[in-house]
Design an enzyme around this catalytic site. Structure first.
Site, PDB file in Angstrom:
ATOM      1  CB  SER A  95      37.374 -58.230  65.984  1.00 19.40           C
ATOM      2  OG  SER A  95      37.056 -59.586  66.094  1.00 19.40           O
ATOM      3  CE  LYS A 152      34.673 -61.863  64.694  1.00 18.86           C
ATOM      4  NZ  LYS A 152      34.395 -63.347  64.639  1.00 18.86           N
ATOM      5  CG  HIS A 206      25.372 -60.881  65.076  1.00 20.14           C
ATOM      6  ND1 HIS A 206      25.971 -60.862  66.306  1.00 20.14           N
ATOM      7  CD2 HIS A 206      26.076 -61.783  64.342  1.00 20.14           C
ATOM      8  CE1 HIS A 206      26.984 -61.723  66.328  1.00 20.14           C
ATOM      9  NE2 HIS A 206      27.059 -62.292  65.148  1.00 20.14           N
TER      10      HIS A 206
END
Ligand code: A3P
Length: 313
Positions: free
Chosen positions: A156, A67, A126
């Site tokens: 987020s 995010k 990620h």
């Protein structure tokens, strides 16, 4: 050789494959510790093959904490690589054009998609720095990292947990924030992530960008990406890329906004993937006490790293 999304266009869209799954089979996942970092159970089960992933010298990796603006950066990179030709980017959803290497799902294996992709490949991850498959370092691959201020990033991520029915149960905002600060969320501690990659840029070809800088001056940050990739961007091409990657345009672009994922997986009635796209939305969520607490933790965690973030523009 130019990178094109042609390969992605040929493979069946992930959204279509997900439509074939029984919505009743959708379950929120649980987290398992992998080398000290909480990851989805499914990722932990194939960890050995992720760790052994064979990067190639001409791979480009886009890496972020979830995010932080991953999709934004992906679309920018894809547009830079296609020299500003939106038609090339519109051939397939972003998640099909750029494999997410550690992602594993009944209808998706990021590893297999990456392996099947012709070079030169652009990949997404990620993973925190210590969990990146060693071949990326060995092959000296170029990596672009984008970091986002901790408060907007947390907000987020909270809304993403709410709408993505396969993410762990987020609980209330207060509970989620507590877990987020403690690093008990998927991909672990935001602090360790941003710091680890900040240090890595001194040893490897890592371009470290900030979401807030991209909001402030998108053209300037796109120029940095192009320069890092060794691609010349004439002014009209740059302008086309800026236009294509504004929040409003990405929000309405089905190839970038994840609306092709069935609502039983990502429920747009709860929250949309392209939610607000701003700096400072955290003010709508944090209490004064939460904000002050996070400021303190952040100052302590980032102390001595010369890494600073802007929480408003
Ligand atoms: P918000 O939830 O704050 O709106 P990721 O791609 O890493 O999952 O990040 C998603 C976040 O990036 C969302 O933040 C999304 O709105 C924002 N985002 C995506 N494209 C953007 C753009 N073109 N401009 C600004 N923000 C964008």
């Amino acid at each position: 050789m130019a990178r094109t999304p042609g390969h992605a266009a040929k493979i069946m869209d992930l959204g279509s494959r997900m439509k074939d799954l029984d919505p009743k089979s959708i379950q929120r996942t649980e987290l398992v510790d992998v080398m000290g970092v909480p990851l989805f159970t499914e990722i932990s089960e194939i960890w050995g093959s992720i760790w052994d992933f064979q990067a190639k010298p001409d791979d480009l990796l886009i890496c972020t904490y979830p995010k932080a603006g991953t999709t934004w950066l992906q679309e920018i990179v894809a547009m830079v690589q296609s020299e500003g030709d939106p038609q090339k980017c519109d051939q397939a959803p972003i998640y099909n054009r750029i494999p997410f290497i550690e992602m594993i799902h009944p209808v998706l294996s990021g590893l297999k998609e990456a392996e099947a992709m012709p070079s030169p490949r652009t990949l997404k991850s990620h993973l925190p720095v210590q969990l990146l498959p060693p071949s990326f370092w060995e092959q000296n691959c170029k990596i672009i990292y984008v970091a986002r201020n901790v408060k907007d990033n947390a907000v987020s991520y909270f809304h993403f947990h709410r709408m993505d029915q396969e993410m762990p149960e987020p609980g209330t905002w207060d509970q989620f924030l507590e877990n987020f600060i403690a690093g008990k969320v998927c991909w672990g501690s935001w602090f360790d992530h941003v710091k680890g990659w900040w240090e890595a840029k001194d040893r490897h070809p890592v371009l470290y960008l900030f979401y807030e800088d991209m909001k402030e001056d998108l053209a300037r940050e796109i120029r940095k990406v192009a320069e890092f990739l060794g691609i010349e961007l004439p002014e009209p091409v740059l302008n086309r890329i800026v236009q294509h990657t504004t929040f409003d345009n990405m929000k309405t672009n089905p190839m970038a906004n994840y609306s092709t994922i069935p609502p039983s997986f990502m429920d747009p009635t709860v929250s949309t993937f392209m939610r607000k796209g701003t700096v400072g939305d955290w003010k709508e969520h944090f209490t004064v006490a939460q904000s002050e607490c996070l400021d303190e933790v952040c100052a302590r965690e980032l102390e001595g790293s010369n890494l600073t973030f802007r929480t408003q523009l």
